[in-house]
Design an enzyme around this catalytic site. Structure first.
Site, PDB file in Angstrom:
ATOM      1  N   GLY A 159      27.899  26.083  40.182  1.00  0.00           N
ATOM      2  CA  GLY A 159      29.336  26.225  40.372  1.00  0.00           C
ATOM      3  C   GLY A 159      29.871  27.165  39.317  1.00  0.00           C
ATOM      4  N   PRO A 181      34.457  20.460  31.097  1.00  0.00           N
ATOM      5  CA  PRO A 181      33.432  21.068  30.248  1.00  0.00           C
ATOM      6  C   PRO A 181      32.531  21.955  31.089  1.00  0.00           C
ATOM      7  CG  PRO A 181      32.726  18.867  30.896  1.00  0.00           C
ATOM      8  CD  PRO A 181      34.040  19.138  31.604  1.00  0.00           C
ATOM      9  N   GLY A 182      31.968  22.975  30.439  1.00  0.00           N
ATOM     10  CA  GLY A 182      31.041  23.869  31.123  1.00  0.00           C
ATOM     11  C   GLY A 182      29.908  24.236  30.193  1.00  0.00           C
ATOM     12  N   VAL A 183      28.930  24.956  30.726  1.00  0.00           N
ATOM     13  CA  VAL A 183      27.756  25.327  29.932  1.00  0.00           C
ATOM     14  C   VAL A 183      27.750  26.812  29.599  1.00  0.00           C
ATOM     15  CG1 VAL A 183      26.306  23.423  30.711  1.00  0.00           C
ATOM     16  CG2 VAL A 183      26.356  25.545  32.038  1.00  0.00           C
ATOM     17  N   GLY A 184      28.759  27.535  30.054  1.00  0.00           N
ATOM     18  CA  GLY A 184      28.830  28.952  29.735  1.00  0.00           C
ATOM     19  C   GLY A 184      30.203  29.479  30.070  1.00  0.00           C
ATOM     20  N   GLU A 205      26.528  34.281  33.647  1.00  0.00           N
ATOM     21  CA  GLU A 205      27.540  34.806  32.702  1.00  0.00           C
ATOM     22  C   GLU A 205      27.500  36.334  32.617  1.00  0.00           C
ATOM     23  OE1 GLU A 205      29.735  32.798  32.061  1.00  0.00           O
ATOM     24  OE2 GLU A 205      28.612  30.954  32.454  1.00  0.00           O
ATOM     25  N   HIS A 243      29.347  37.843  35.365  1.00  0.00           N
ATOM     26  CA  HIS A 243      30.807  37.880  35.164  1.00  0.00           C
ATOM     27  C   HIS A 243      31.238  39.189  34.494  1.00  0.00           C
ATOM     28  CE1 HIS A 243      32.552  34.154  36.526  1.00  0.00           C
ATOM     29  NE2 HIS A 243      31.699  33.402  35.855  1.00  0.00           N
TER      30      HIS A 243
HETATM   31 ZN    ZN Z   1      31.323  31.427  36.275  1.00  0.00          ZN
END
Ligand code: ZN
Length: 200
Positions: free
Chosen positions: A115, A46-49, A159, A162
């Protein structure tokens, strides 16, 4: 639904500026389906973005969400220190990020470990602006404007980077790089102690 793999560092799409979402793409089933795929990938990680290039899609689209159950993996005082608060699911197309001034007495930058789902297995210290504004449109074309501080501000900076071909490793304090296996000893350490221990 079979989820696409998260593209890993080394893939050229993570180093390119992503293409703007065109007006005629807003509100289409194609864009809706991209966003729901991104949300599913982010939650499964799982991630937050997550940014679209991370699943190999060349478009300026990001999703973010921070949930209580993810935060509960950290001690509450750590969540407080990071300004980590639940953040509702949000999808933004063509986000534009502006740094906001902070009030007197608030440091303009926050230094914490972060991370990336595209650089698996590692974390490092990254200084991020404490307060940012992000504007853009949602997948239906409605205007979005977020004024955030703390952890959500960090996620948004990560984000939006990215979409411009930037990874956190470009901004990290290189001597702080740690494998996830060793991260626990560092992530709760006060900044002054960290600097002394790491020689930074
Ligand atoms: Zn990233």
């Amino acid at each position: 639904m079979e989820l696409p793999a998260i593209v890993q560092a080394g893939h050229p799409i993570l180093r390119a500026a992503a293409a703007p979402v065109r007006n005629d793409q807003l509100g289409t089933s194609h864009l809706r389906s991209l966003v729901s795929t991104m949300v599913a990938v982010m939650r499964a990680a799982p991630g937050v973005g997550l940014a679209a290039p991370q699943i190999g899609v060349d478009l300026r689209v990001i999703v973010l969400e921070d949930r209580k159950d993810l935060m509960e993996r950290l001690p509450p005082e750590d969540c407080d220190a990071r300004g980590r608060v639940p953040f509702p699911l949000t999808a933004i197309c063509n986000p534009v990020l502006t740094v906001r001034p902070v009030g007197e007495g608030t440091p303009p930058h926050a230094m914490f470990f972060e991370g990336c789902l595209s650089v698996t297995g590692y974390m490092a210290l990254v200084a991020r602006h404490f307060a940012v504004e992000v504007t853009g449109v949602d997948p239906e074309g409605a205007p979005v404007r977020l004024d955030v501080t703390g952890w959500p501000a960090r996620i948004l900076q990560h984000e939006v980077d990215h979409l411009n071909g930037i990874l956190y490793v470009d901004r990290m304090i290189t001597r702080s790089l740690t494998s996830n296996a060793e991260a626990q000893r560092w992530i709760l350490m006060p900044e002054a102690e960290l600097r002394a221990a790491l020689g930074i």
